[in-house]
Structures are given as C-alpha cells and as structure tokens.
Design a protein around this motif. Structure first.
Motif, PDB file in Angstrom:
ATOM      1  N   GLY A  67     -12.761  20.057   1.999  1.00  0.00           N
ATOM      2  CA  GLY A  67     -11.536  20.945   1.742  1.00  0.00           C
ATOM      3  C   GLY A  67      -9.932  20.465   2.231  1.00  0.00           C
ATOM      4  N   ASN A  68      -9.955  19.217   2.702  1.00  0.00           N
ATOM      5  CA  ASN A  68      -8.839  18.767   2.935  1.00  0.00           C
ATOM      6  C   ASN A  68      -8.003  17.746   1.764  1.00  0.00           C
ATOM      7  OD1 ASN A  68      -8.878  20.059   5.591  1.00  0.00           O
ATOM      8  ND2 ASN A  68      -9.385  18.491   6.587  1.00  0.00           N
ATOM      9  N   TYR A  69      -6.906  17.428   1.846  1.00  0.00           N
ATOM     10  CA  TYR A  69      -6.284  16.809   0.926  1.00  0.00           C
ATOM     11  C   TYR A  69      -5.371  15.653   1.653  1.00  0.00           C
ATOM     12  CZ  TYR A  69      -7.198  20.661  -1.971  1.00  0.00           C
ATOM     13  OH  TYR A  69      -7.495  21.886  -2.656  1.00  0.00           O
ATOM     14  N   TYR A  70      -5.554  14.338   0.959  1.00  0.00           N
ATOM     15  CA  TYR A  70      -4.931  13.130   1.416  1.00  0.00           C
ATOM     16  C   TYR A  70      -4.351  12.311   0.263  1.00  0.00           C
ATOM     17  CZ  TYR A  70      -8.987  14.066   4.763  1.00  0.00           C
ATOM     18  OH  TYR A  70      -9.672  14.610   5.844  1.00  0.00           O
ATOM     19  N   SER A  71      -3.280  11.734   0.955  1.00  0.00           N
ATOM     20  CA  SER A  71      -2.540  10.762  -0.029  1.00  0.00           C
ATOM     21  C   SER A  71      -2.710   9.346   0.396  1.00  0.00           C
ATOM     22  CB  SER A  71      -1.163  11.014   0.124  1.00  0.00           C
ATOM     23  OG  SER A  71      -0.811  12.445  -0.581  1.00  0.00           O
ATOM     24  N   ALA A  72      -2.678   8.551  -0.581  1.00  0.00           N
ATOM     25  CA  ALA A  72      -2.840   6.907  -0.278  1.00  0.00           C
ATOM     26  C   ALA A  72      -1.852   6.192  -0.984  1.00  0.00           C
ATOM     27  CB  ALA A  72      -4.511   6.314  -0.805  1.00  0.00           C
ATOM     28  N   PHE A  73      -1.353   5.230  -0.326  1.00  0.00           N
ATOM     29  CA  PHE A  73      -0.220   4.686  -1.082  1.00  0.00           C
ATOM     30  C   PHE A  73      -0.288   3.136  -0.734  1.00  0.00           C
ATOM     31  CE2 PHE A  73       1.341   8.632   1.299  1.00  0.00           C
ATOM     32  CZ  PHE A  73       2.187   9.166   0.399  1.00  0.00           C
TER      33      PHE A  73
ATOM     34  N   THR B 236      -2.704  -0.415   2.417  1.00  0.00           N
ATOM     35  CA  THR B 236      -3.099   0.674   1.841  1.00  0.00           C
ATOM     36  C   THR B 236      -3.080   1.807   3.059  1.00  0.00           C
ATOM     37  OG1 THR B 236      -4.612  -0.253   0.113  1.00  0.00           O
ATOM     38  CG2 THR B 236      -4.842   1.965   0.798  1.00  0.00           C
ATOM     39  N   LEU B 237      -2.243   2.614   2.834  1.00  0.00           N
ATOM     40  CA  LEU B 237      -2.032   3.588   3.974  1.00  0.00           C
ATOM     41  C   LEU B 237      -2.635   4.985   3.506  1.00  0.00           C
ATOM     42  CD1 LEU B 237       1.972   3.315   4.827  1.00  0.00           C
ATOM     43  CD2 LEU B 237      -0.200   2.239   5.804  1.00  0.00           C
ATOM     44  N   VAL B 238      -3.170   5.745   4.082  1.00  0.00           N
ATOM     45  CA  VAL B 238      -3.978   6.929   3.795  1.00  0.00           C
ATOM     46  C   VAL B 238      -3.476   7.788   5.077  1.00  0.00           C
ATOM     47  CG1 VAL B 238      -6.199   8.345   3.430  1.00  0.00           C
ATOM     48  CG2 VAL B 238      -6.008   5.892   2.897  1.00  0.00           C
ATOM     49  N   VAL B 239      -2.797   9.161   4.509  1.00  0.00           N
ATOM     50  CA  VAL B 239      -2.484  10.319   5.543  1.00  0.00           C
ATOM     51  C   VAL B 239      -3.179  11.437   5.038  1.00  0.00           C
ATOM     52  CG1 VAL B 239      -0.430   8.881   5.896  1.00  0.00           C
ATOM     53  CG2 VAL B 239      -0.673  10.740   3.982  1.00  0.00           C
ATOM     54  N   ALA B 240      -3.491  12.404   6.020  1.00  0.00           N
ATOM     55  CA  ALA B 240      -3.867  13.707   5.774  1.00  0.00           C
ATOM     56  C   ALA B 240      -2.684  14.423   5.386  1.00  0.00           C
ATOM     57  CB  ALA B 240      -4.621  14.135   7.064  1.00  0.00           C
TER      58      ALA B 240
ATOM     59  N   SER C 244      11.166   3.469   9.907  1.00  0.00           N
ATOM     60  CA  SER C 244      10.661   2.385   9.590  1.00  0.00           C
ATOM     61  C   SER C 244       9.657   2.220   8.453  1.00  0.00           C
ATOM     62  CB  SER C 244       9.865   1.932  11.010  1.00  0.00           C
ATOM     63  OG  SER C 244      10.776   1.817  12.092  1.00  0.00           O
ATOM     64  N   TYR C 245       9.589   1.054   7.941  1.00  0.00           N
ATOM     65  CA  TYR C 245       8.651   0.692   7.039  1.00  0.00           C
ATOM     66  C   TYR C 245       7.237   0.988   7.262  1.00  0.00           C
ATOM     67  CZ  TYR C 245       6.027  -2.109   3.934  1.00  0.00           C
ATOM     68  OH  TYR C 245       4.917  -2.872   2.779  1.00  0.00           O
ATOM     69  N   GLY C 246       6.761   1.777   6.213  1.00  0.00           N
ATOM     70  CA  GLY C 246       5.374   1.996   6.083  1.00  0.00           C
ATOM     71  C   GLY C 246       5.138   3.170   6.823  1.00  0.00           C
ATOM     72  N   HIS C 247       6.205   4.115   7.290  1.00  0.00           N
ATOM     73  CA  HIS C 247       6.133   5.362   7.965  1.00  0.00           C
ATOM     74  C   HIS C 247       6.299   6.549   6.985  1.00  0.00           C
ATOM     75  CE1 HIS C 247       6.168   2.973  11.481  1.00  0.00           C
ATOM     76  NE2 HIS C 247       5.599   4.015  12.205  1.00  0.00           N
ATOM     77  N   ILE C 248       5.700   7.838   7.356  1.00  0.00           N
ATOM     78  CA  ILE C 248       5.952   8.763   6.386  1.00  0.00           C
ATOM     79  C   ILE C 248       6.189   9.990   7.460  1.00  0.00           C
ATOM     80  CG2 ILE C 248       3.548   9.487   6.400  1.00  0.00           C
ATOM     81  CD1 ILE C 248       3.852  10.354   3.482  1.00  0.00           C
ATOM     82  N   SER C 249       7.209  10.799   6.950  1.00  0.00           N
ATOM     83  CA  SER C 249       7.704  11.918   7.813  1.00  0.00           C
ATOM     84  C   SER C 249       6.796  12.962   7.478  1.00  0.00           C
ATOM     85  CB  SER C 249       9.081  12.495   7.268  1.00  0.00           C
ATOM     86  OG  SER C 249       8.731  13.227   6.008  1.00  0.00           O
ATOM     87  N   ARG C 250       6.724  14.016   8.519  1.00  0.00           N
ATOM     88  CA  ARG C 250       6.158  15.326   8.261  1.00  0.00           C
ATOM     89  C   ARG C 250       6.749  16.200   7.136  1.00  0.00           C
ATOM     90  NH1 ARG C 250       9.400  19.430   9.980  1.00  0.00           N
ATOM     91  NH2 ARG C 250      11.146  18.660  11.444  1.00  0.00           N
ATOM     92  N   PHE C 251       6.097  17.172   6.772  1.00  0.00           N
ATOM     93  CA  PHE C 251       6.623  18.075   5.542  1.00  0.00           C
ATOM     94  C   PHE C 251       7.567  18.996   6.470  1.00  0.00           C
ATOM     95  CE2 PHE C 251       2.844  17.305   3.042  1.00  0.00           C
ATOM     96  CZ  PHE C 251       3.472  16.955   2.049  1.00  0.00           C
ATOM     97  N   MET C 252       8.654  19.259   5.774  1.00  0.00           N
ATOM     98  CA  MET C 252       9.513  20.006   6.578  1.00  0.00           C
ATOM     99  C   MET C 252      10.371  21.028   5.580  1.00  0.00           C
ATOM    100  SD  MET C 252      12.742  17.090   6.695  1.00  0.00           S
ATOM    101  CE  MET C 252      11.700  15.877   7.290  1.00  0.00           C
TER     102      MET C 252
END
Length: 231
Positions: free
Chosen positions: A101-107, A117-121, A165-173
């Motif tokens: 039931g969760n959603y993920y993004s892969a970059f 390959t980065l995968v984040v919930a 920094s390179y390779g980082h992703i922020s939280r949803f705001m």
C-alpha cells in the motif's frame, strides 16, 4: 487510510491482479506497492528499469523522462536495476524493502560511468488535504561536488531556502496555491530557475538535473511532475 487520487497505472494493475485472484478460488488479493521511476542521468538515454528481473518500464526512458504513473509491484525486499535498453547492460541497482500500500520513487542519477539508483518512500499518506495548499519536494540530481542553494517562493513569499547536496531529496512541504518559483545556484556553474503554477491538494516533485559543463539539451535545468491529488 487517507483517500488519494493517483495517476492510473497502479489502479489498473490492482484491478488486473484482483480479477486474476478471484478466478483462482477467491484467494486473497496479492499485496502490492506503487513505484514510479525517473531517468535523471544526463548522458544516458534509452534507460529501462526492472525489479526482481521483471521489466516494468513499457518504453525506455530518455533523460528527464519518467514512467508517468506509479506501477504496481510485489512487496518485500527486492532489487531494482536501471539498465541500458540498447545494450541490455546494467547501470546501477538498489535493494529496497517495499511495503504493501505504500508508494516509492526511484531515480537514476549520475554521469560518466558513475551512477546510482536512489529509491525513496514517498510517505504520501502523511500528507493532509488542506484547502489552499499544494505539496512540493525537490531532488538534486546535478552531478557536481558543490552543494547549491535551493530557494523556494510561493507567490513571491519565501517558503524554504538551504543547501542541498547532490543525490539528496527534500521532504514534501506545503505551499500556497498559485505560482511557485524554485531557484538553484552555487554561484558558479549551477544556475537554474523555474516558475510554475500549483493547484490545490496536488503533489509535485521538482527535478533539478543536468550537466553543469553543458549548454545543450543535457544542461542544468528544472522540471516538475505531478505525483497525485489528495482527496
């Protein structure tokens, strides 16, 4: 669970899976998660993604392209691999535990044979539908040793500013609906900005990507995509 109107890919997969299961003695439905994949490697076109050996990108992705929807995948700890669709050779892999039931993004990020390959919930269920608000996040996929400053304004009012920094992703705001501007700069070879409208209760991911040494189609730029709509 919060009701969220996602892009249609996962829903189609779920319907197909449930129909198959009902035809097999009414067994319980197979647990699935949702996965969206992006190609942010500026010197890689024709990129495919597979998970557990099964390709889930209907068409290879060029730079800055993505699957467009959350695709349904089986849950558990699985290996996601980005591969060159022209040569069928692996580019980069990541092991991730996917929960039902969760959603993920892969970059896929990187350049010059140095890829990740980065995968984040995405944690979309943690976001509340609020009148007059949208949600944004951003990823720094610009392969550079500096940490540029990313500044966000909504309708010319400050929202957030800081180094990423390179390779980082922020939280949803949360941001006010209207025009959002995101500016990325390190005072040197990275300088990009984009203004775009955001709609109430929609969720967006902003892509900061490109080659700082290029002035061509693979140069540093800002793109955005829509993840879904909160109900």
């Amino acid at each position: 669970m919060k009701k969220i109107n996602w892009l249609l890919g996962l829903a189609i997969v779920l319907v197909a899976m449930q129909s198959c299961m009902k035809n097999k003695n009414d067994s319980p439905s197979t647990p699935v998660a949702g996965l969206m994949a992006f190609n942010l490697a500026s010197d890689k076109n024709q990129v495919g993604f597979d998970i557990g050996g099964n390709v889930f990108t209907p068409q290879p992705l060029n730079f800055l392209n993505y699957t467009g929807v959350y695709n349904g995948i089986f849950v558990g700890t699985r290996t996601l691999t980005a591969f060159d669709a022209m040569t069928n050779s692996s580019i980069a892999s990541a092991n991730t535990t996917y929960e039902e039931g969760n959603y993920y993004s892969a970059f896929l990020i990187g350049t010059s044979n140095n890829y990740r390959t980065l995968v984040v919930a995405d944690s979309l269920d943690s976001l509340d539908a609020v009148a007059g608000k949208a949600y944004i996040r951003y990823i720094n996929a610009i392969p550079d040793s500096t940490a540029p400053t990313v500044t966000v304004t909504a309708n010319d009012a400050p929202v957030n500013s800081g180094v990423l920094s390179y390779g980082h992703i922020s939280r949803f705001m949360p941001v006010n609906v209207g025009n959002v501007t995101i500016t990325t700069s390190n005072g040197g070879n990275i300088s990009t900005n984009r203004t775009f409208p955001v709609t109430e209760k929609k969720i967006y991911t902003i892509l900061l990507a490109g080659n700082p040494a290029s002035n061509n189609m693979d140069s540093v730029q800002t793109r955005y995509i829509e993840n879904g709509t909160l109900q």
